[in-house]
Design a protein around this motif. Structure first.
Motif, PDB file in Angstrom:
ATOM      1  N   GLU A  28       0.802  -1.222   0.000  1.00 37.16           N
ATOM      2  CA  GLU A  28       0.000   0.000   0.000  1.00 37.16           C
ATOM      3  C   GLU A  28       0.834   1.271   0.000  1.00 37.16           C
ATOM      4  O   GLU A  28       0.364   2.333  -0.380  1.00 37.16           O
ATOM      5  CB  GLU A  28      -0.933   0.032   1.225  1.00 37.16           C
ATOM      6  CG  GLU A  28      -2.094  -0.915   1.116  1.00 37.16           C
ATOM      7  CD  GLU A  28      -1.824  -2.237   1.803  1.00 37.16           C
ATOM      8  OE1 GLU A  28      -1.094  -2.255   2.817  1.00 37.16           O
ATOM      9  OE2 GLU A  28      -2.347  -3.252   1.332  1.00 37.16           O
ATOM     10  N   SER A  29       2.060   1.198   0.435  1.00 44.92           N
ATOM     11  CA  SER A  29       2.920   2.366   0.548  1.00 44.92           C
ATOM     12  C   SER A  29       3.463   2.783  -0.830  1.00 44.92           C
ATOM     13  O   SER A  29       3.790   1.936  -1.666  1.00 44.92           O
ATOM     14  CB  SER A  29       4.078   2.045   1.490  1.00 44.92           C
ATOM     15  OG  SER A  29       5.115   2.959   1.344  1.00 44.92           O
ATOM     16  N   GLU A  30       3.578   4.073  -1.013  1.00 44.39           N
ATOM     17  CA  GLU A  30       4.142   4.601  -2.267  1.00 44.39           C
ATOM     18  C   GLU A  30       5.606   4.182  -2.407  1.00 44.39           C
ATOM     19  O   GLU A  30       6.075   3.868  -3.501  1.00 44.39           O
ATOM     20  CB  GLU A  30       4.028   6.129  -2.269  1.00 44.39           C
ATOM     21  CG  GLU A  30       4.534   6.794  -3.513  1.00 44.39           C
ATOM     22  CD  GLU A  30       4.403   8.311  -3.438  1.00 44.39           C
ATOM     23  OE1 GLU A  30       5.369   8.985  -3.850  1.00 44.39           O
ATOM     24  OE2 GLU A  30       3.364   8.797  -2.977  1.00 44.39           O
ATOM     25  N   THR A  31       6.302   4.146  -1.288  1.00 44.10           N
ATOM     26  CA  THR A  31       7.712   3.742  -1.286  1.00 44.10           C
ATOM     27  C   THR A  31       7.864   2.293  -1.723  1.00 44.10           C
ATOM     28  O   THR A  31       8.744   1.966  -2.521  1.00 44.10           O
ATOM     29  CB  THR A  31       8.308   3.929   0.126  1.00 44.10           C
ATOM     30  OG1 THR A  31       8.105   5.274   0.541  1.00 44.10           O
ATOM     31  CG2 THR A  31       9.779   3.621   0.151  1.00 44.10           C
ATOM     32  N   LEU A  36       9.150  -1.881  -5.804  1.00 48.21           N
ATOM     33  CA  LEU A  36       8.754  -3.014  -6.652  1.00 48.21           C
ATOM     34  C   LEU A  36       9.033  -2.719  -8.122  1.00 48.21           C
ATOM     35  O   LEU A  36       9.391  -3.615  -8.887  1.00 48.21           O
ATOM     36  CB  LEU A  36       7.276  -3.344  -6.446  1.00 48.21           C
ATOM     37  CG  LEU A  36       6.918  -3.977  -5.101  1.00 48.21           C
ATOM     38  CD1 LEU A  36       5.413  -4.050  -4.935  1.00 48.21           C
ATOM     39  CD2 LEU A  36       7.553  -5.345  -4.967  1.00 48.21           C
ATOM     40  N   LYS A  37       8.874  -1.464  -8.520  1.00 46.16           N
ATOM     41  CA  LYS A  37       9.165  -1.093  -9.912  1.00 46.16           C
ATOM     42  C   LYS A  37      10.656  -1.160 -10.211  1.00 46.16           C
ATOM     43  O   LYS A  37      11.047  -1.329 -11.358  1.00 46.16           O
ATOM     44  CB  LYS A  37       8.657   0.313 -10.200  1.00 46.16           C
ATOM     45  CG  LYS A  37       7.150   0.395 -10.249  1.00 46.16           C
ATOM     46  CD  LYS A  37       6.683   1.819 -10.494  1.00 46.16           C
ATOM     47  CE  LYS A  37       5.160   1.890 -10.438  1.00 46.16           C
ATOM     48  NZ  LYS A  37       4.675   3.268 -10.549  1.00 46.16           N
ATOM     49  N   ARG A  38      11.477  -1.020  -9.168  1.00 43.94           N
ATOM     50  CA  ARG A  38      12.929  -1.049  -9.356  1.00 43.94           C
ATOM     51  C   ARG A  38      13.514  -2.463  -9.350  1.00 43.94           C
ATOM     52  O   ARG A  38      14.700  -2.639  -9.591  1.00 43.94           O
ATOM     53  CB  ARG A  38      13.624  -0.228  -8.264  1.00 43.94           C
ATOM     54  CG  ARG A  38      13.391   1.249  -8.398  1.00 43.94           C
ATOM     55  CD  ARG A  38      14.237   2.004  -7.407  1.00 43.94           C
ATOM     56  NE  ARG A  38      13.961   3.427  -7.455  1.00 43.94           N
ATOM     57  CZ  ARG A  38      14.601   4.320  -6.728  1.00 43.94           C
ATOM     58  NH1 ARG A  38      15.539   3.949  -5.883  1.00 43.94           N
ATOM     59  NH2 ARG A  38      14.290   5.596  -6.823  1.00 43.94           N
ATOM     60  N   LEU A  39      12.702  -3.452  -9.053  1.00 44.40           N
ATOM     61  CA  LEU A  39      13.197  -4.833  -9.067  1.00 44.40           C
ATOM     62  C   LEU A  39      13.567  -5.243 -10.484  1.00 44.40           C
ATOM     63  O   LEU A  39      12.969  -4.776 -11.453  1.00 44.40           O
ATOM     64  CB  LEU A  39      12.129  -5.792  -8.545  1.00 44.40           C
ATOM     65  CG  LEU A  39      11.860  -5.815  -7.055  1.00 44.40           C
ATOM     66  CD1 LEU A  39      10.695  -6.754  -6.750  1.00 44.40           C
ATOM     67  CD2 LEU A  39      13.079  -6.236  -6.276  1.00 44.40           C
ATOM     68  N   SER A  40      14.519  -6.150 -10.585  1.00 41.30           N
ATOM     69  CA  SER A  40      14.861  -6.678 -11.906  1.00 41.30           C
ATOM     70  C   SER A  40      13.678  -7.510 -12.404  1.00 41.30           C
ATOM     71  O   SER A  40      12.880  -8.016 -11.612  1.00 41.30           O
ATOM     72  CB  SER A  40      16.119  -7.550 -11.808  1.00 41.30           C
ATOM     73  OG  SER A  40      15.826  -8.745 -11.097  1.00 41.30           O
ATOM     74  N   PRO A  41      13.529  -7.661 -13.718  1.00 35.52           N
ATOM     75  CA  PRO A  41      12.400  -8.435 -14.243  1.00 35.52           C
ATOM     76  C   PRO A  41      12.338  -9.861 -13.688  1.00 35.52           C
ATOM     77  O   PRO A  41      11.267 -10.362 -13.373  1.00 35.52           O
ATOM     78  CB  PRO A  41      12.639  -8.449 -15.752  1.00 35.52           C
ATOM     79  CG  PRO A  41      13.464  -7.233 -16.016  1.00 35.52           C
ATOM     80  CD  PRO A  41      14.306  -7.038 -14.796  1.00 35.52           C
ATOM     81  N   LYS A  42      13.483 -10.512 -13.531  1.00 35.92           N
ATOM     82  CA  LYS A  42      13.490 -11.880 -12.999  1.00 35.92           C
ATOM     83  C   LYS A  42      13.017 -11.895 -11.550  1.00 35.92           C
ATOM     84  O   LYS A  42      12.209 -12.739 -11.163  1.00 35.92           O
ATOM     85  CB  LYS A  42      14.877 -12.493 -13.106  1.00 35.92           C
ATOM     86  CG  LYS A  42      14.888 -13.930 -12.569  1.00 35.92           C
ATOM     87  CD  LYS A  42      16.245 -14.543 -12.628  1.00 35.92           C
ATOM     88  CE  LYS A  42      16.329 -15.959 -12.108  1.00 35.92           C
ATOM     89  NZ  LYS A  42      15.241 -16.504 -11.359  1.00 35.92           N
TER      90      LYS A  42
END
Length: 106
Positions: A28-31, A36-42
């Motif tokens: 729920e947190s913006e952080t 999660l968007k910065r995780l690698s695709p794998k």
């Protein structure tokens, strides 16, 4: 305290569903969403797979076989370091924005 911590982690039961500790962080947190968007695709794919598999196990009221459960050495933090990095960047940005610049008397 280590034996107690190990016992508590095992009693929590998330490893028996194939999850890692960072899989339990609420989104729920913006952080957290930014992390999660910065995780690698794998890593992002693996996370979604673990969550879906755990959901299926929960629906069927079953645990994974021993060989598919998350082992303590596999339960590494993959999201927490990114979250800390984002929070440090936000704090630094806030500190820079709140800085007051004063002119010296000539």
């Amino acid at each position: 305290m280590t034996p107690l911590a190990n016992w508590y982690t095992d009693a929590a039961g998330y490893r028996k569903l194939g999850l890692r500790a960072d899989d339990l962080i609420p989104e729920e947190s913006e952080t957290v969403e930014l992390a999660l968007k910065r995780l690698s695709p794998k890593e992002a794919y693996d996370r979604v797979f673990r969550l879906r598999r755990a959901f299926q196990c929960s629906l069927s009221h079953q645990l994974l076989p021993k060989e598919e459960q998350t082992k303590p050495e596999e339960d590494i933090l993959y999201l927490t370091p990114i979250i800390k990095e984002i929070e440090a960047g936000k704090k630094e940005r806030e500190d820079l924005e709140s800085m007051v610049i004063k002119r010296r008397a000539a």
